[in-house]
Design a protein around this motif. Structure first.
Motif, PDB file in Angstrom:
ATOM      1  N   ILE A 150       0.844  -1.192   0.000  1.00 55.12           N
ATOM      2  CA  ILE A 150       0.000   0.000   0.000  1.00 55.12           C
ATOM      3  C   ILE A 150       0.889   1.256   0.000  1.00 55.12           C
ATOM      4  O   ILE A 150       2.089   1.175   0.308  1.00 55.12           O
ATOM      5  N   GLY A 178       6.936   1.730   1.797  1.00 58.31           N
ATOM      6  CA  GLY A 178       8.400   1.738   1.686  1.00 58.31           C
ATOM      7  C   GLY A 178       8.968   1.148   0.403  1.00 58.31           C
ATOM      8  O   GLY A 178      10.176   0.983   0.274  1.00 58.31           O
ATOM      9  N   THR A 234       9.400   2.247  -2.796  1.00 62.38           N
ATOM     10  CA  THR A 234      10.359   3.009  -3.600  1.00 62.38           C
ATOM     11  C   THR A 234      11.692   3.155  -2.865  1.00 62.38           C
ATOM     12  O   THR A 234      12.760   3.048  -3.473  1.00 62.38           O
ATOM     13  N   ARG A 252       5.564  13.066   4.049  1.00 62.78           N
ATOM     14  CA  ARG A 252       6.029  13.299   2.677  1.00 62.78           C
ATOM     15  C   ARG A 252       5.490  14.633   2.165  1.00 62.78           C
ATOM     16  O   ARG A 252       4.502  15.146   2.675  1.00 62.78           O
TER      17      ARG A 252
HETATM   18  N1  LIG Z   1      12.881   1.732   6.243  1.00 61.50           N
HETATM   19  C1  LIG Z   1      12.364   2.955   6.444  1.00 61.50           C
HETATM   20  N2  LIG Z   1      12.528   3.576   7.631  1.00 61.50           N
HETATM   21  C2  LIG Z   1      11.992   4.788   7.831  1.00 61.50           C
HETATM   22  N3  LIG Z   1      11.287   5.504   6.937  1.00 61.50           N
HETATM   23  C3  LIG Z   1      11.092   4.930   5.753  1.00 61.50           C
HETATM   24  C4  LIG Z   1      11.608   3.639   5.432  1.00 61.50           C
HETATM   25  N4  LIG Z   1      11.251   3.325   4.184  1.00 61.50           N
HETATM   26  C5  LIG Z   1      10.544   4.372   3.734  1.00 61.50           C
HETATM   27  N5  LIG Z   1      10.448   5.341   4.665  1.00 61.50           N
HETATM   28  C6  LIG Z   1       9.754   6.631   4.507  1.00 61.50           C
HETATM   29  O1  LIG Z   1       8.374   6.377   4.355  1.00 61.50           O
HETATM   30  C7  LIG Z   1       7.814   7.184   3.332  1.00 61.50           C
HETATM   31  C8  LIG Z   1       7.179   6.297   2.293  1.00 61.50           C
HETATM   32  O2  LIG Z   1       8.177   5.512   1.663  1.00 61.50           O
HETATM   33  P1  LIG Z   1       8.128   5.194   0.114  1.00 61.50           P
HETATM   34  O3  LIG Z   1       7.974   6.432  -0.689  1.00 61.50           O
HETATM   35  O4  LIG Z   1       9.306   4.333  -0.162  1.00 61.50           O
HETATM   36  O5  LIG Z   1       6.766   4.340   0.052  1.00 61.50           O
HETATM   37  P2  LIG Z   1       6.043   3.694  -1.218  1.00 61.50           P
HETATM   38  O6  LIG Z   1       5.609   2.325  -0.810  1.00 61.50           O
HETATM   39  O7  LIG Z   1       6.910   3.795  -2.413  1.00 61.50           O
HETATM   40  O8  LIG Z   1       4.737   4.577  -1.393  1.00 61.50           O
HETATM   41  P3  LIG Z   1       3.873   4.886  -2.744  1.00 61.50           P
HETATM   42  O9  LIG Z   1       3.102   3.630  -3.053  1.00 61.50           O
HETATM   43  O10 LIG Z   1       2.970   5.996  -2.359  1.00 61.50           O
HETATM   44  O11 LIG Z   1       4.831   5.246  -3.826  1.00 61.50           O
HETATM   45  C9  LIG Z   1       8.955   8.038   2.791  1.00 61.50           C
HETATM   46  O12 LIG Z   1       8.876   9.308   3.393  1.00 61.50           O
HETATM   47  C10 LIG Z   1      10.194   7.304   3.219  1.00 61.50           C
HETATM   48  O13 LIG Z   1      11.273   8.185   3.424  1.00 61.50           O
END
Ligand SMILES: Nc1ncnc2c1ncn2[C@@H]1O[C@H](COP(=O)(O)OP(=O)(O)OP(=O)(O)O)[C@@H](O)[C@H]1O
Ligand SMILES: [Mg+2]
Length: 148
Positions: free
Chosen positions: A12, A16, A18, A102
């Protein structure tokens, strides 16, 4: 023969995906993201290119259920790739909190997290995956469990 792997991220918004791609899969895997490409036809073209040229790639979309994943898995198998899923814990509270921190285009409307979580189905071997790995956020890093 060189490794030829198609990775399907499943999780979802805010889970995390990306960040994981950036930390663990870049630069070896061709990066395919509908968010970035902004069109299904561009996405399909890039995916077809990766399959035709046997380039390992990662599909960084939410890919939340088997139906969405059929866009990639059967074609990847047919092209001879190993197909791997990484799925992220659909922890709505934690994803909302990360989303809230974000800015700009990265941030999604809050309700989307809940609706996607309600529809989320973890990847399943019956979909054709060779390997399924579960990812959780551990401190500010990632923990990967193999075989689930
Ligand atoms: N391992 C982690 N520890 C702490 N913060 C994290 C971690 N991984 C991701 N984040 C933070 O959580 C937020 C969401 O991460 P990310 O953009 O990777 O999610 P996503 O699954 O790609 O979301 P979307 O589907 O909306 O693209 C970002 O602000 C990121 O910096
Ligand atoms: Mg993302």
């Amino acid at each position: 023969m060189e490794k030829f792997e198609v990775v399907v991220m499943c999780g979802i918004p805010g889970s995390g995906k990306t960040t994981f791609c950036r930390e663990r899969l870049f630069p070896q895997y061709l990066y395919i993201s509908l968010d970035r490409l902004r069109s299904r036809s561009a996405e399909a073209e890039l995916f077809a290119f990766a399959l035709r040229r046997r380039k390992s790639c990662v599909i960084d979309n939410t890919n939340i259920n088997g139906h969405e994943r059929t866009r990639y898995v059967p074609a990847a198998k047919k092209a001879g790739a190993s197909v791997v899923a990484y799925w992220f814990d659909p922890d709505v509270r934690a994803c909302r909190a990360r989303n809230a921190s974000r800015t700009g285009r990265e941030r999604v409307p809050d309700f989307v997290i809940g609706t996607k979580a309600a529809r989320f189905a973890p990847p399943n071997k019956a979909e054709g995956f060779d390997d399924i790995r579960k990812v959780s956020i551990d401190g500010d890093g990632f923990k990967v469990e193999e075989g689930i």
